[in-house]
Design an enzyme around this catalytic site. Structure first.
Site, PDB file in Angstrom:
ATOM      1  N   CYS A   2      -3.615   7.776  -0.328  1.00 23.13           N
ATOM      2  CA  CYS A   2      -3.889   9.004  -1.055  1.00 23.13           C
ATOM      3  C   CYS A   2      -3.140   9.041  -2.372  1.00 23.13           C
ATOM      4  CB  CYS A   2      -3.470  10.211  -0.211  1.00 23.13           C
ATOM      5  SG  CYS A   2      -4.155  10.211   1.464  1.00 23.13           S
ATOM      6  N   GLY A 364      -0.333 -10.546   3.014  1.00 20.89           N
ATOM      7  CA  GLY A 364       0.828 -11.325   3.425  1.00 20.89           C
ATOM      8  C   GLY A 364       2.024 -11.147   2.520  1.00 20.89           C
TER       9      GLY A 364
END
Length: 641
Positions: A2, A364
């Site tokens: 958000c 990652g």
């Protein structure tokens, strides 16, 4: 995922400008295209844009407690929210949703400022408590999610996910911070807590800020740090197994979503490990995305394909072309301040590709910092052995002289670049590491900066950022110390900033299992020799992954997620480079020695030197200046004084 925004009057209970709050949330629409909400009362205004991931029908923000005395706007994910919900219900709290956001307001009621200690995840939030007349700002431990704030001359505090939201207020002075300019041209980004503007700040990772009506402005408080606490002895096999178990659990809790989910797959060790764990935890094929380059020296897609074939993922690849330089201005607009990591180009494209199929992607990021994957760590330890053999009083004149006399050889392999090594050996440990990570040397910055900017700096040096953090490092080991410095600076300031802005530009949430704070704490306590063994970084990690990933992927030379800028600048992007760095914008700002700018361009284009990193940083700075809001002063040198 958000966008949040807020306005807090530190001294008065007057009505807040609702139009301003709307402008702050609207300009961040890309971060939360699904829903929006605002709350206003005298002295406080909270705004939110929502990208719905969990509890799609509930969880609208601002979200309140039962009597509406506590309200929160929040960006992030709290992965242990169900456990916390049960614990808080045991204490008598009542929940109206199944959303992690509601946990925050009840945790505040139960534990106050220490509520953040209970959250496992990535977050940035602003919480208003009407009874206490207080505003509480918080950012997650490692800085996955951003939070910017400013205190205006009239006593209003503004906060937001992105800096551009603060700039919607004409009261924010657009004075460039000369110290931020020095830091940018040293690191390629502006480390926390500084921003490019004097009057605006970033809340540092692992910090909170509590403000109370009518009281003096408080200072941020650190609530967490990487411990680097030594663990009990165990065998390599035991430690390797536990590392994989902990990673698997960190991945598993990040698979909770009510929307399509996938992963980035670069072909490197870290993203491949995350995909391997995802595939083993999922009942359906994992959606994976990669970016390729025409230049094979920068292309890892063959290794990504190996992992995709092994785990039968739904794999998608997109090629980044040289014409992607058109993204330069767009990127400058995304990052709101100068940002010079050229891998923002492929990151933007891989996020764009992923969003076509998923709403959440696992990455990652964090493996290199936590498990010593960067080549520079190996060189630093090698140089550190020399530094411990000779005192600085002897090293400085001896190697300093050699460094000045030895020719610069950017074209040569690292072992033959003796000038860089001599210069590093003439410095103390932290200054030497700064020298190794800088995109411009001290001498180059000195030549590049105008006399006025150098006067404004008044002796300030960007290495002070690393020295400040080094004083707080809990470990005395040379490897742990530089890992700590990267976890405090490069990771949040460069890597996580890059991914957050690029992903949010497409309404994509990115989750980072290797930055689960409980995993980070545990990894920090591993013996350094299990992280870097000889020339092998991530030694323990790679050993544990041998049953899960091909050895030719695990033990190949590290490539990195970069673009072939040097060749691009000498080829099809040459005219763009020359045109932009001769722009009147750079001349008008008064920050630079324009003769030195053109000298860098000429040396690079001739092939005598590789100045691709400095030139890219200048290119991005020029684009930033050109896109400053209309209220910004034209003479930034005068304002930087």
């Amino acid at each position: 995922m958000c966008a949040i925004a807020g306005i807090y009057d530190l001294h008065h209970h007057t009505d807040i400008d609702a139009g301003l709050l709307r402008a702050m949330t609207d300009i961040q629409f890309h971060r939360g295209p699904d829903q929006g909400g605002v709350h206003l009362e005298p002295g406080i205004a909270l705004g939110h844009r929502r990208l719905s991931i969990i509890d799609l029908s509930g969880g609208q923000q601002p979200l309140f407690n039962e009597d509406h005395s506590v309200a929160v706007v929040y960006n992030g994910e709290i992965y242990n929210y169900r456990e916390l919900m049960r614990e808080l219900q045991h204490y008598g709290h009542t929940f109206r949703t199944q959303c992690d956001t509601e946990v925050i307001v009840h945790a505040w009621e139960q534990w106050g400022e220490r509520c953040v200690d209970h959250f496992r995840g990535m977050f940035a939030f602003g919480l208003w408590d009407r009874r206490q007349q207080s505003l509480f700002l918080a950012r997650d431990r490692l800085g996955v999610k951003p939070l910017h704030y400013t205190v205006l001359d009239d006593g209003q505090l503004l906060f937001a996910s992105e800096l551009k939201a603060l700039l919607t207020h004409d009261g924010l002075r657009r004075e460039l911070d000369p110290l931020a300019v020095e830091e940018y041209f040293a690191y390629g980004y502006i480390p926390e807590p500084r921003t490019i503007f004097r009057q605006a700040r970033k809340l540092e990772p692992g910090h909170t800020l509590l403000l109370r009506k009518g009281q003096p402005l408080a200072q941020p408080r650190r609530y967490w740090d990487i411990p680097f606490a030594t663990q009990a002895p165990r065998s390599e096999a035991q430690a390797s197994d536990e590392l994989l178990q902990r990673l698997r659990e960190a991945v598993r809790i990040r698979l909770v979503a009510e929307v399509p989910l996938g992963a980035f797959l670069s072909g490197g060790v870290d993203s491949s490990a995350v995909v391997a764990m995802m595939a083993q935890e999922s009942t359906k094929p994992v959606n994976t995305c990669s970016i390729s380059f025409g230049d094979p020296q920068f292309d890892e897609t063959a290794y990504a394909q190996l992992v995709s074939d092994r785990y039968a993922t739904r794999h998608h690849t997109q090629t980044v072309e040289q014409h992607d330089i058109d993204l330069v201005d767009q990127l400058a607009g995304l990052y709101d301040e100068p940002y010079a990591d050229s891998s923002a180009l492929p990151t933007y494209r891989v996020c764009q590709l992923a969003r076509q199929r998923v709403t959440v992607a696992l990455s990652g990021d964090g493996g290199d910092e936590n498990l010593a994957g960067y080549r520079r760590y190996r060189w630093h330890l090698h140089e550190e052995r020399w530094r411990t053999m000779l005192p600085l009083g002897l090293r400085k004149p001896l190697f300093g002289t050699l460094g000045r006399l030895y020719p610069k050889a950017d074209w040569a392999p690292r072992p033959l670049r003796a000038k860089t090594t001599f210069e590093a050996l003439a410095r103390d440990t932290v200054s030497a590491y700064f020298h190794s990570v800088s995109i411009m040397s001290d001498a180059m910055r000195k030549a590049l900066f105008s006399e006025r900017l150098k006067r404004d700096l008044d002796g300030y040096h960007a290495a002070d950022v690393l020295h400040r953090h080094a004083r707080n490092c809990p470990s005395g080991h040379a490897l742990s110390r530089v890992q700590y410095l990267d976890l405090k600076t490069y990771l949040p300031g460069d890597i996580l900033t890059k991914v957050d802005r690029a992903s949010m530009a497409h309404g994509l949430e990115v989750r980072v299992p290797l930055l689960d704070h409980t995993l980070v704490e545990w990894m920090s306590g591993l013996p350094p020799e299990l992280k870097l063994r000889g020339t092998t970084g991530k030694y323990l990690f790679k050993r544990g992954l041998e049953p899960h990933l091909p050895k030719e992927l695990l033990y190949r030379n590290k490539m990195g997620f970069s673009v072939p800028l040097a060749d691009w600048f000498r080829g099809p992007l040459r005219s763009h480079l020359e045109r932009s760095l001769a722009s009147p914008v750079l001349a008008d700002c008064g920050l630079f020695n324009l003769d030195q700018v053109q000298q860098l361009v000429a040396q690079h284009l001739s092939g005598r030197s590789d100045h691709s990193a400095p030139l890219w940083s200048l290119l991005m700075f020029e684009s930033f200046l050109r896109q400053l809001p209309a209220a910004a002063p034209r003479n930034c040198a005068r304002k930087a004084a």
